[in-house]
Design a protein around this motif. Structure first.
Motif, PDB file in Angstrom:
ATOM      1  N   GLY A   1       0.820  -1.210   0.000  1.00 52.04           N
ATOM      2  CA  GLY A   1       0.000   0.000   0.000  1.00 52.04           C
ATOM      3  C   GLY A   1       0.850   1.254   0.000  1.00 52.04           C
ATOM      4  O   GLY A   1       0.539   2.239  -0.688  1.00 52.04           O
TER       5      GLY A   1
ATOM      6  N   TYR B   1       1.969   6.596  -7.280  1.00 51.17           N
ATOM      7  CA  TYR B   1       0.556   6.841  -7.582  1.00 51.17           C
ATOM      8  C   TYR B   1       0.300   6.875  -9.092  1.00 51.17           C
ATOM      9  O   TYR B   1       0.995   7.580  -9.830  1.00 51.17           O
ATOM     10  CB  TYR B   1       0.135   8.167  -6.939  1.00 51.17           C
ATOM     11  N   GLN B   2      -0.708   6.099  -9.515  1.00 55.93           N
ATOM     12  CA  GLN B   2      -1.124   5.971 -10.913  1.00 55.93           C
ATOM     13  C   GLN B   2      -0.065   5.317 -11.793  1.00 55.93           C
ATOM     14  O   GLN B   2      -0.182   5.359 -13.031  1.00 55.93           O
ATOM     15  CB  GLN B   2      -1.534   7.334 -11.489  1.00 55.93           C
TER      16      GLN B   2
ATOM     17  N   ASP C   1       0.817   0.867  -8.631  1.00 55.53           N
ATOM     18  CA  ASP C   1      -0.451   1.340  -8.063  1.00 55.53           C
ATOM     19  C   ASP C   1      -1.635   0.653  -8.747  1.00 55.53           C
ATOM     20  O   ASP C   1      -2.566   0.173  -8.080  1.00 55.53           O
ATOM     21  CB  ASP C   1      -0.527   2.857  -8.230  1.00 55.53           C
ATOM     22  N   GLN C   2      -1.602   0.599 -10.073  1.00 57.44           N
ATOM     23  CA  GLN C   2      -2.714  -0.018 -10.807  1.00 57.44           C
ATOM     24  C   GLN C   2      -2.842  -1.507 -10.452  1.00 57.44           C
ATOM     25  O   GLN C   2      -3.952  -2.025 -10.251  1.00 57.44           O
ATOM     26  CB  GLN C   2      -2.487   0.142 -12.323  1.00 57.44           C
TER      27      GLN C   2
ATOM     28  N   SER D   1      -1.814  -2.987  -7.684  1.00 58.87           N
ATOM     29  CA  SER D   1      -2.252  -3.164  -6.293  1.00 58.87           C
ATOM     30  C   SER D   1      -3.757  -2.912  -6.164  1.00 58.87           C
ATOM     31  O   SER D   1      -4.446  -3.629  -5.419  1.00 58.87           O
ATOM     32  CB  SER D   1      -1.481  -2.220  -5.367  1.00 58.87           C
ATOM     33  N   VAL D   2      -4.287  -1.923  -6.875  1.00 57.21           N
ATOM     34  CA  VAL D   2      -5.730  -1.655  -6.825  1.00 57.21           C
ATOM     35  C   VAL D   2      -6.509  -2.832  -7.403  1.00 57.21           C
ATOM     36  O   VAL D   2      -7.493  -3.315  -6.805  1.00 57.21           O
ATOM     37  CB  VAL D   2      -6.060  -0.351  -7.594  1.00 57.21           C
TER      38      VAL D   2
ATOM     39  N   SER E   1      -6.194  -5.863  -5.017  1.00 54.21           N
ATOM     40  CA  SER E   1      -6.980  -5.727  -3.791  1.00 54.21           C
ATOM     41  C   SER E   1      -8.473  -5.899  -4.070  1.00 54.21           C
ATOM     42  O   SER E   1      -9.202  -6.464  -3.253  1.00 54.21           O
ATOM     43  CB  SER E   1      -6.717  -4.370  -3.133  1.00 54.21           C
ATOM     44  N   LEU E   2      -8.932  -5.437  -5.226  1.00 53.15           N
ATOM     45  CA  LEU E   2     -10.332  -5.655  -5.592  1.00 53.15           C
ATOM     46  C   LEU E   2     -10.618  -7.143  -5.758  1.00 53.15           C
ATOM     47  O   LEU E   2     -11.643  -7.659  -5.300  1.00 53.15           O
ATOM     48  CB  LEU E   2     -10.654  -4.918  -6.898  1.00 53.15           C
TER      49      LEU E   2
ATOM     50  N   ARG F   1      -5.413  -1.345   0.586  1.00 52.54           N
ATOM     51  CA  ARG F   1      -6.206  -0.190   0.158  1.00 52.54           C
ATOM     52  C   ARG F   1      -6.196   0.922   1.207  1.00 52.54           C
ATOM     53  O   ARG F   1      -6.063   2.104   0.882  1.00 52.54           O
ATOM     54  CB  ARG F   1      -7.648  -0.617  -0.125  1.00 52.54           C
TER      55      ARG F   1
ATOM     56  N   ARG G   1      -2.723   2.586   1.315  1.00 53.79           N
ATOM     57  CA  ARG G   1      -2.550   3.453   0.129  1.00 53.79           C
ATOM     58  C   ARG G   1      -3.308   4.773   0.317  1.00 53.79           C
ATOM     59  O   ARG G   1      -2.749   5.860   0.091  1.00 53.79           O
ATOM     60  CB  ARG G   1      -3.057   2.712  -1.112  1.00 53.79           C
TER      61      ARG G   1
END
Length: 334
Positions: free
Chosen positions: A117, A124-125, A129-130, A132-133, A136-137, A218, A221
Motif C-alpha cells: 500500500g 501513484y497511478q 499502483d494499478q 495493487s488496486v 486488492s479488488l 487499500r 494506500r
C-alpha cells in the motif's frame, strides 16, 4: 494513559452484559430447544417435560439467565451434548489452533499489505499502483472458501507441495503442551515437527489472510496519499530532510492510525469468524467447532462459543483503542 484504560474497561461492562443477554435470548428463540436436542428426534412430550424440569428450562427466562450468568462467572459453561465433555475443556483445546491460524494470516496480510500500500501510494497511478488496486479488488471479491479449495487443488493435489488438511500429519507423535503446534515445535526443538506444522499452516493462512491483505493494502494506500499532501510533510521536505527520513517520521507514522484500526478489527473478525477456512482445511479450531455445534444442535457449545468469541472480539477492540491512544496522544484526553 491509566485513566484512559480504566475508562475503556468500565465501558466494556454494559457491552458484555448486553451481548450475553442477546446470545441467551437468541439461543432460546431457535427452533426446537435444548431438551429436544438432548433427547433426540423421537423424544416424547413427557420426556421433554421431565428434561426441561431437570435442567430448569421451565423456569422464567430471567431466572434462567441469572443462573447461567452465575455459572459463567464460575467459569462453568456447561457440557457438550455431543462429546459429553466440558465446554471449557474444548475451548482450551480449540482456541490455540484458531489463534495460531489468525496470527499466521495477519502476518501474511500485514507483512505484504502495508509495504504494498505504501509503495502504491508513492508510485501513484503507476503500474505498481494499478496492479495493487486491481489485486486488492480481486482479493476482496473472491470468496474465502473458493480460494481455499483453489489453493488446495493447485498446491496440494496437482503440485503436491503442501498438505491438504489438518494441523500435522496423522502419524505425528510430537507433544503439544501449549496447543500451538509451531510454538510447541520450537520449545521442544523438534525441527521435523516445526517444518510439518508450518507446511500445514501455509495454505489456510494464505486463504484466510487474503481479504485482510486486500483491505490493509487499500487503507494504507489511501492513508499515505492523504498524509503526503499535508503541510508538515512539505515543510520537512523543504528543510532538506532525506526522503527516507520524511517517509518514516512524518508519512508512515501518521498514516498508521487508520491502518492500526483496520488491523485490529480484522484480527478480531478472524479470531471469531474463520468458520469457512477451518472447515475447508479441517483445521480443528473454534470455527470448525462452532460449525459442528450448529450441525448437531449442541446448544451448550453454541451459547458458550458465541459468548466467548464475542468477548474475544471486544477485548481485541479494546487493545486497538489502547494502541490508538499510544499512537495519537490527543485521543487520551478526549
Amino acid at each position: 494513559m491509566l485513566k484512559f484504560t480504566v475508562r475503556r474497561l468500565v465501558q466494556l461492562v454494559p457491552i458484555l452484559l448486553g451481548l450475553s443477554i442477546l446470545v441467551f435470548i437468541w439461543i432460546r428463540a431457535l427452533p426446537g430447544g435444548p431438551a429436544e436436542a438432548l433427547l433426540g428426534e423421537r423424544a416424547t412430550p413427557e420426556a421433554v417435560a421431565r428434561m426441561r424440569e431437570l435442567y430448569g428450562l421451565d423456569r422464567p427466562i430471567w431466572q434462567q439467565y441469572l443462573s447461567y450468568m452465575g455459572s459463567v462467572v464460575r467459569l462453568d459453561l456447561g457440557q457438550s451434548v455431543v462429546s459429553r465433555r466440558l465446554v471449557t475443556t474444548e475451548i482450551r483445546e480449540r482456541f490455540p489452533a484458531t489463534i495460531e491460524l489468525t496470527v499466521a494470516a495477519m502476518i501474511f496480510a500485514v507483512g505484504i499489505g502495508i509495504p504494498l500500500g505504501f509503495l502504491a501510494a508513492k508510485r501513484y497511478q503507476g503500474p505498481v499502483d494499478q496492479l495493487s488496486v486491481a489485486g486488492s479488488l480481486l482479493g476482496v471479491a473472491i470468496p474465502v472458501f473458493f480460494l481455499g479449495l483453489l489453493l488446495k487443488y493447485l498446491f496440494a493435489v496437482k503440485l503436491h507441495w503442501l498438505p491438504t488438511v489438518g494441523r500435522s500429519v496423522a502419524t505425528s507423535t510430537a507433544p503439544h503442551p501449549t496447543g500451538f503446534y509451531v510454538l510447541d515445535a520450537l520449545i521442544t526443538n523438534d525441527r521435523v515437527a516445526l517444518v510439518d506444522a508450518v507446511r500445514h499452516l501455509i495454505l489456510p493462512a494464505v486463504a484466510l489472510g487474503t481479504i485482510p491483505l486486500a483491505i490493509i493494502t487499500r487503507i494504507t494506500r489511501a492513508a499515505v496519499l492523504d498524509v503526503v499532501n499535508e503541510d508538515y510533510v512539505r515543510t520537512a521536505q523543504a528543510k532538506g530532510l532525506e526522503p527516507r527520513v520524511v517517509d518514516r517520521r512524518h508519512v508512515l507514522k501518521n498514516a498508521m492510525l487508520p491502518v492500526t484500526t483496520i488491523i485490529g478489527l480484522q484480527t478480531g473478525l478472524l479470531l471469531s469468524g474463520a468458520v469457512l477456512t477451518e472447515h475447508v482445511f479441517a483445521w480443528g479450531g473454534m470455527g470448525q467447532w462452532m460449525y459442528q455445534a450448529i450441525s448437531y444442535r449442541d446448544y451448550s457449545v453454541l451459547q458458550a462459543g458465541i459468548l466467548f468469541l464475542a468477548v474475544v472480539f471486544v477485548v481485541v477492540n479494546l487493545l486497538v483503542d489502547l494502541s490508538y491512544a499510544l499512537l495519537d496522544p490527543r485521543i487520551r484526553v478526549r
